[in-house]
Write a protein that holds these residues in place. Structure first.
Motif, PDB file in Angstrom:
ATOM      1  N   PHE A   1       0.909  -1.241   0.073  1.00 10.95           N
ATOM      2  CA  PHE A   1      -0.090   0.096  -0.025  1.00 10.95           C
ATOM      3  C   PHE A   1       0.920   1.118  -0.129  1.00 10.95           C
ATOM      4  CE2 PHE A   1      -2.273   3.166   2.451  1.00 10.95           C
ATOM      5  CZ  PHE A   1      -3.540   3.424   1.731  1.00 10.95           C
ATOM      6  N   ALA A   2       0.519   2.371  -0.874  1.00 15.18           N
ATOM      7  CA  ALA A   2       1.299   3.522  -0.931  1.00 15.18           C
ATOM      8  C   ALA A   2       0.379   4.434  -1.359  1.00 15.18           C
ATOM      9  CB  ALA A   2       2.346   3.356  -1.903  1.00 15.18           C
ATOM     10  N   THR A   3       0.732   5.746  -0.862  1.00 17.02           N
ATOM     11  CA  THR A   3      -0.051   6.931  -1.098  1.00 17.02           C
ATOM     12  C   THR A   3       0.872   8.214  -1.938  1.00 17.02           C
ATOM     13  OG1 THR A   3       0.434   8.051   0.658  1.00 17.02           O
ATOM     14  CG2 THR A   3      -1.532   6.609   0.677  1.00 17.02           C
ATOM     15  N   GLU A   4       2.206   7.746  -2.087  1.00 10.89           N
ATOM     16  CA  GLU A   4       2.936   8.497  -2.853  1.00 10.89           C
ATOM     17  C   GLU A   4       3.770   7.802  -3.773  1.00 10.89           C
ATOM     18  OE1 GLU A   4       2.506  11.864  -2.889  1.00 10.89           O
ATOM     19  OE2 GLU A   4       1.360  12.278  -1.211  1.00 10.89           O
ATOM     20  N   ARG A   5       4.307   8.478  -4.836  1.00 13.41           N
ATOM     21  CA  ARG A   5       5.250   7.804  -5.662  1.00 13.41           C
ATOM     22  C   ARG A   5       6.536   7.423  -5.192  1.00 13.41           C
ATOM     23  NH1 ARG A   5       6.121  11.217 -10.988  1.00 13.41           N
ATOM     24  NH2 ARG A   5       7.284   9.703 -11.500  1.00 13.41           N
ATOM     25  N   TYR A   6       7.015   8.383  -4.165  1.00 11.41           N
ATOM     26  CA  TYR A   6       8.208   8.047  -3.484  1.00 11.41           C
ATOM     27  C   TYR A   6       8.271   6.789  -2.800  1.00 11.41           C
ATOM     28  CZ  TYR A   6       6.290  10.851   0.247  1.00 11.41           C
ATOM     29  OH  TYR A   6       5.231  11.478   1.189  1.00 11.41           O
TER      30      TYR A   6
ATOM     31  N   ARG B   1      31.336  19.973 -12.346  1.00 15.30           N
ATOM     32  CA  ARG B   1      30.887  18.765 -11.840  1.00 15.30           C
ATOM     33  C   ARG B   1      29.380  18.203 -12.493  1.00 15.30           C
ATOM     34  NH1 ARG B   1      31.925  21.902  -7.229  1.00 15.30           N
ATOM     35  NH2 ARG B   1      33.899  21.389  -6.094  1.00 15.30           N
ATOM     36  N   TYR B   2      29.175  17.020 -12.557  1.00 12.86           N
ATOM     37  CA  TYR B   2      27.784  16.717 -13.129  1.00 12.86           C
ATOM     38  C   TYR B   2      26.798  16.575 -12.020  1.00 12.86           C
ATOM     39  CZ  TYR B   2      24.560  14.152 -16.057  1.00 12.86           C
ATOM     40  OH  TYR B   2      23.639  13.764 -16.757  1.00 12.86           O
ATOM     41  N   TRP B   3      25.446  16.975 -12.122  1.00 14.93           N
ATOM     42  CA  TRP B   3      24.615  17.039 -11.260  1.00 14.93           C
ATOM     43  C   TRP B   3      23.361  16.259 -11.618  1.00 14.93           C
ATOM     44  CZ3 TRP B   3      23.899  20.503  -7.012  1.00 14.93           C
ATOM     45  CH2 TRP B   3      25.156  21.266  -6.854  1.00 14.93           C
ATOM     46  N   LEU B   4      22.880  15.366 -10.534  1.00 16.87           N
ATOM     47  CA  LEU B   4      21.632  14.975 -10.562  1.00 16.87           C
ATOM     48  C   LEU B   4      20.368  15.367  -9.776  1.00 16.87           C
ATOM     49  CD1 LEU B   4      23.045  11.234 -10.018  1.00 16.87           C
ATOM     50  CD2 LEU B   4      22.500  12.300 -12.025  1.00 16.87           C
ATOM     51  N   LEU B   5      19.444  16.029 -10.354  1.00 15.20           N
ATOM     52  CA  LEU B   5      18.543  17.015  -9.731  1.00 15.20           C
ATOM     53  C   LEU B   5      17.184  16.183  -9.553  1.00 15.20           C
ATOM     54  CD1 LEU B   5      19.272  19.873 -12.354  1.00 15.20           C
ATOM     55  CD2 LEU B   5      20.294  19.654 -10.042  1.00 15.20           C
ATOM     56  N   THR B   6      16.715  16.146  -8.339  1.00 11.98           N
ATOM     57  CA  THR B   6      15.576  15.898  -7.969  1.00 11.98           C
ATOM     58  C   THR B   6      14.691  16.603  -6.973  1.00 11.98           C
ATOM     59  OG1 THR B   6      14.056  13.744  -7.405  1.00 11.98           O
ATOM     60  CG2 THR B   6      16.294  14.319  -6.173  1.00 11.98           C
TER      61      THR B   6
ATOM     62  N   VAL C   1      15.982  13.661 -12.393  1.00 10.62           N
ATOM     63  CA  VAL C   1      15.809  12.364 -11.899  1.00 10.62           C
ATOM     64  C   VAL C   1      14.429  12.277 -11.212  1.00 10.62           C
ATOM     65  CG1 VAL C   1      16.566  10.591  -9.900  1.00 10.62           C
ATOM     66  CG2 VAL C   1      18.322  12.116 -11.217  1.00 10.62           C
ATOM     67  N   GLU C   2      13.631  11.364 -11.667  1.00 10.23           N
ATOM     68  CA  GLU C   2      12.243  11.087 -11.186  1.00 10.23           C
ATOM     69  C   GLU C   2      12.253  10.338  -9.770  1.00 10.23           C
ATOM     70  OE1 GLU C   2       9.691  12.512 -12.294  1.00 10.23           O
ATOM     71  OE2 GLU C   2      10.734  13.158 -14.247  1.00 10.23           O
ATOM     72  N   PRO C   3      11.490  10.531  -8.937  1.00 11.01           N
ATOM     73  CA  PRO C   3      11.352   9.926  -7.686  1.00 11.01           C
ATOM     74  C   PRO C   3      11.807   8.396  -7.877  1.00 11.01           C
ATOM     75  CG  PRO C   3       9.271  11.140  -8.018  1.00 11.01           C
ATOM     76  CD  PRO C   3       9.985  11.109  -9.164  1.00 11.01           C
ATOM     77  N   GLU C   4      11.116   7.714  -8.651  1.00 14.79           N
ATOM     78  CA  GLU C   4      11.442   6.193  -8.642  1.00 14.79           C
ATOM     79  C   GLU C   4      12.837   5.932  -8.976  1.00 14.79           C
ATOM     80  OE1 GLU C   4       7.159   6.631 -10.012  1.00 14.79           O
ATOM     81  OE2 GLU C   4       9.000   7.667 -10.323  1.00 14.79           O
TER      82      GLU C   4
END
Length: 349
Positions: free
Chosen positions: A7-12, A190-195, A219-222
């Protein structure tokens, strides 16, 4: 072979439940997903998604919740997995240690969470507590499945920084740090991953998406766990991603953290971001010791088998090996009605 409900209520919450699905399938069980509210429309690969009515008819052996609540009218033991670490955003009575009369078992992440919940269980008696570690982090301690390597590949040998935020505008670094981060991305050093937290304002998310290019990706939550693994340093605020990242013993730079600790490099002036990054990539020995101590307190499990321990604890609960549960408090019926109203479900079965 038994049926279980995730059971989940949010994508994260999906990566937490994916770890449980993998463990259940490995042991020959059948996981099913009930994804509502912010998680609606999401999916767990290889796991059938059910409607609420189908979930009720399923009568699962247990329901694993990666949310603050769970539908009490669905059959089975109700197991709390947590959707994040305690990062002291709120007082204990309103935050991580707030009791909701819905769960039979709390599967805690480490001593910092276990000890307070055990004290609460002894006082109230209507739930049990077992320290299992957090299923979401299992992939961090297993061989990379290729997703982290894929996120790191465009860096072409450059250091990698992950930026992550909480959603509260009062606590979020997303807006105050945007110009400073944009300048860092433009420099290409530097290289950045943004979420960003999916509850952040859509216009703020759009601005960060606009930074994607040769020096950054959004970057998406998944993808968050893979990004945590791919990055060398985290820039964040009061988000629980800080604690997830710390268990790898990697440096964390925090902007105006609500409760800064020795394992964080905290600052409050956006102009200081370049200096803070320089320190994070060349940390003093004292910072490494603080990272290790905090990691051991919040999540000492480093074998990638937390989901298996959750399943074992659930089976122990149902077999009576954890002792008898007292009845839920009188207010539980009101919470049941509130959830039925929220979900639009009034059937008895």
């Amino acid at each position: 072979m038994a049926d279980y409900l995730l059971f989940a209520t949010e994508r994260y919450a999906l990566p937490i439940l994916q770890a449980m699905a993998d463990a259940l399938q490995a042991q020959g069980h059948r996981p099913h997903a009930l994804l509502v509210d912010g998680a609606a429309g999401g999916a767990l690969p290889g796991v059938p998604s059910l409607t609420l009515h189908e979930a009720v008819r399923l009568r699962p052996t247990a329901v694993f919740s990666a949310a603050n609540w769970v539908p009490p009218f669905i059959a089975g033991a109700k197991v709390q997995l947590f959707h994040g670490f305690n990062v002291e955003k709120r007082e204990d009575a309103r935050g991580h240690f707030r009791l909701r009369p819905l769960f039979d078992l709390y599967c805690t992440q480490g001593p910092a969470t276990t000890v307070p919940f055990q004290a609460l269980a002894g006082r109230h008696g209507f739930f049990k507590v077992v320290e299992t570690g957090w299923p979401k982090l299992d992939p961090l301690f297993r061989p990379d499945d290729g997703r982290a390597a894929a996120l790191r590949a465009p860096a072409a040998g450059r250091p990698v920084v992950l930026f992550a935020t909480t959603f509260s505008r009062r606590l979020s670094a997303a807006e105050p740090l945007f110009d400073a981060i944009a300048a860092q991305v433009a420099s290409g050093e530097r290289y950045w991953l943004l979420t960003l937290h999916p509850k952040c304002p859509s216009d703020v998310i759009a601005r960060y998406r606009g930074l994607a290019g040769p020096n950054a990706t959004f970057v998406e939550p998944e993808q968050l766990l893979a990004a945590e693994r791919a990055a060398d340093v985290l820039v964040a605020d009061t988000t629980s991603v800080v604690s997830e990242f710390v268990v790898q013993h990697k440096s964390v730079v925090t902007f105006r953290n609500r409760a800064p600790k020795p394992h964080m490099l905290d600052f409050d002036d956006p102009a200081r971001l370049p200096a803070m990054l320089a320190e994070a990539f060349a940390p003093p020995a004292t910072l490494g010791a603080a990272l290790a101590a905090y990691s051991d307190a919040i999540h000492p499990w480093r074998d990638g088998r937390s989901a298996e321990r959750v399943l074992a604890a659930t089976e122990a609960l149902q077999a009576g090996r954890l002792g008898a549960l007292q009845r839920k408090p009188a207010g539980a019926w009101l919470r049941n009605l509130q959830i039925r109203h929220h979900m639009g479900y009034w059937r008895l079965r």
